[in-house]
Design an enzyme around this catalytic site. Structure first.
Site, PDB file in Angstrom:
ATOM      1  N   HIS A  34       6.130 -12.068   6.043  1.00  0.00           N
ATOM      2  CA  HIS A  34       6.015 -11.587   4.664  1.00  0.00           C
ATOM      3  C   HIS A  34       7.388 -11.256   4.112  1.00  0.00           C
ATOM      4  O   HIS A  34       8.299 -10.908   4.854  1.00  0.00           O
ATOM      5  CB  HIS A  34       5.103 -10.355   4.574  1.00  0.00           C
ATOM      6  CG  HIS A  34       5.512  -9.230   5.480  1.00  0.00           C
ATOM      7  ND1 HIS A  34       5.187  -9.207   6.805  1.00  0.00           N
ATOM      8  CD2 HIS A  34       6.209  -8.093   5.238  1.00  0.00           C
ATOM      9  CE1 HIS A  34       5.664  -8.106   7.360  1.00  0.00           C
ATOM     10  NE2 HIS A  34       6.312  -7.412   6.436  1.00  0.00           N
ATOM     11  N   VAL A  86       4.086  -5.392  10.574  1.00  0.00           N
ATOM     12  CA  VAL A  86       2.961  -6.333  10.487  1.00  0.00           C
ATOM     13  C   VAL A  86       3.472  -7.713  10.911  1.00  0.00           C
ATOM     14  O   VAL A  86       4.395  -8.260  10.288  1.00  0.00           O
ATOM     15  CB  VAL A  86       2.371  -6.381   9.059  1.00  0.00           C
ATOM     16  CG1 VAL A  86       1.250  -7.416   8.987  1.00  0.00           C
ATOM     17  CG2 VAL A  86       1.863  -5.008   8.642  1.00  0.00           C
ATOM     18  N   ILE A 110       0.823  -1.218   0.000  1.00  0.00           N
ATOM     19  CA  ILE A 110       0.000   0.000   0.000  1.00  0.00           C
ATOM     20  C   ILE A 110       0.861   1.274   0.000  1.00  0.00           C
ATOM     21  O   ILE A 110       0.410   2.327  -0.458  1.00  0.00           O
ATOM     22  CB  ILE A 110      -0.980  -0.042   1.202  1.00  0.00           C
ATOM     23  CG1 ILE A 110      -2.205   0.795   0.944  1.00  0.00           C
ATOM     24  CG2 ILE A 110      -0.312   0.330   2.502  1.00  0.00           C
ATOM     25  CD1 ILE A 110      -3.354   0.519   1.921  1.00  0.00           C
ATOM     26  N   ASN A 138      11.739  -8.480   7.111  1.00  0.00           N
ATOM     27  CA  ASN A 138      12.076  -7.823   8.368  1.00  0.00           C
ATOM     28  C   ASN A 138      11.562  -8.697   9.500  1.00  0.00           C
ATOM     29  O   ASN A 138      10.390  -9.081   9.503  1.00  0.00           O
ATOM     30  CB  ASN A 138      11.413  -6.439   8.441  1.00  0.00           C
ATOM     31  CG  ASN A 138      11.872  -5.519   7.324  1.00  0.00           C
ATOM     32  OD1 ASN A 138      13.047  -5.531   6.958  1.00  0.00           O
ATOM     33  ND2 ASN A 138      10.964  -4.735   6.773  1.00  0.00           N
TER      34      ASN A 138
HETATM   35  P1  5GP Z   1       7.079  -4.604   7.534  1.00  0.00           P
HETATM   36  O1  5GP Z   1       7.562  -3.228   7.949  1.00  0.00           O
HETATM   37  O2  5GP Z   1       6.253  -5.268   8.608  1.00  0.00           O
HETATM   38  O3  5GP Z   1       8.185  -5.477   7.012  1.00  0.00           O
HETATM   39  O4  5GP Z   1       6.162  -4.360   6.275  1.00  0.00           O
HETATM   40  C1  5GP Z   1       4.782  -4.229   6.325  1.00  0.00           C
HETATM   41  C2  5GP Z   1       4.341  -3.689   4.988  1.00  0.00           C
HETATM   42  O5  5GP Z   1       2.947  -3.849   4.888  1.00  0.00           O
HETATM   43  C3  5GP Z   1       4.633  -2.196   4.799  1.00  0.00           C
HETATM   44  O6  5GP Z   1       5.466  -2.018   3.660  1.00  0.00           O
HETATM   45  C4  5GP Z   1       3.254  -1.577   4.613  1.00  0.00           C
HETATM   46  O7  5GP Z   1       3.243  -0.542   3.666  1.00  0.00           O
HETATM   47  C5  5GP Z   1       2.420  -2.761   4.178  1.00  0.00           C
HETATM   48  N1  5GP Z   1       1.014  -2.679   4.552  1.00  0.00           N
HETATM   49  C6  5GP Z   1       0.510  -2.399   5.794  1.00  0.00           C
HETATM   50  N2  5GP Z   1      -0.825  -2.453   5.786  1.00  0.00           N
HETATM   51  C7  5GP Z   1      -1.180  -2.776   4.512  1.00  0.00           C
HETATM   52  C8  5GP Z   1      -2.463  -2.975   3.885  1.00  0.00           C
HETATM   53  O8  5GP Z   1      -3.519  -2.878   4.476  1.00  0.00           O
HETATM   54  N3  5GP Z   1      -2.448  -3.295   2.560  1.00  0.00           N
HETATM   55  C9  5GP Z   1      -1.274  -3.432   1.859  1.00  0.00           C
HETATM   56  N4  5GP Z   1      -1.382  -3.761   0.556  1.00  0.00           N
HETATM   57  N5  5GP Z   1      -0.057  -3.256   2.425  1.00  0.00           N
HETATM   58  C10 5GP Z   1      -0.019  -2.918   3.737  1.00  0.00           C
END
Ligand code: 5GP
Ligand code: ZN
Length: 114
Positions: free
Chosen positions: A100, A96, A31, A87
Site C-alpha cells: 500500500h 499491514v 482509519i 513502508n
Molecule cells: P503501514 O504501517 O503498514 O504502512 O500502514 C498501515 C495503515 O493501515 C495504517 O496507517 C493503519 O492506520 C491503516 N489501517 C489498518 N487497519 C485498517 C482498517 O481496517 N481500515 C483502514 N481504513 N485502515 C487501516
C-alpha cells in the site's frame, strides 16, 4: 488471502471510506489519519511487500501511481501537492502486509521523514 485486512476491504467484507476504485486499485481513507488527507492506495491483488513484486505486477503498480494522482486531483491537491509513502517491512514501519501507499496532504510535511 483469507485473513488479510486489506483483502477484506477489497472484498467489501469490512467497511472502508472508498475514494477511488478501478479494476486494479482501490483507495480508501486511513482509519488512523496522520494528516487531514490520509488515503491508502492498494492493489486489489494480494502482494505482501514491495519485495514480492514481479514484472507481472508492473501495470498494477503504475496504475496505483495514476490512481494517486487522480485521487489528489479529486481532493483539490493539484496546486498544493501531496506525499506518497510506502513502508516496506517492519524496520520501515510496515504493519499491514499487503502492499500500500499512503497519500498524505493537508498539513506541513517535514523532511526528512521521522
Ligand atoms: P503501514 O504501517 O503498514 O504502512 O500502514 C498501515 C495503515 O493501515 C495504517 O496507517 C493503519 O492506520 C491503516 N489501517 C489498518 N487497519 C485498517 C482498517 O481496517 N481500515 C483502514 N481504513 N485502515 C487501516
Ligand atoms: Zn491482502
Amino acid at each position: 488471502m483469507q485473513d488479510c485486512i486489506f483483502c477484506k476491504i477489497v472484498r467489501k467484507e469490512i467497511p472502508a471510506k472508498v475514494v477511488y476504485e478501478d479494476e486494479h486499485v482501490i483507495a480508501f481513507n486511513d482509519i488512523h489519519p496522520q494528516a487531514p488527507v490520509h488515503v491508502l492506495l492498494i492493489p486489489k491483488k494480494h502482494i505482501p511487500t514491495l519485495f514480492d513484486l514481479t514484472v507481472e505486477d508492473a501495470e498494477t503498480i503504475s496504475r496505483l501511481h495514476l490512481a494517486a494522482a487522480e485521487v489528489a486531483r479529486r481532493l483539490g491537491l493539484d496546486q498544493k501537492g501531496f506525499r506518497l509513502v510506502a513502508n516496506c517491512l517492519e524496520g520501515a514501519g510496515q504493519v499491514v502486509f499487503h502492499v500500500h501507499y499512503h497519500l498524505l496532504a493537508g498539513r506541513e510535511l517535514g523532511w526528512p521523514p521521522g
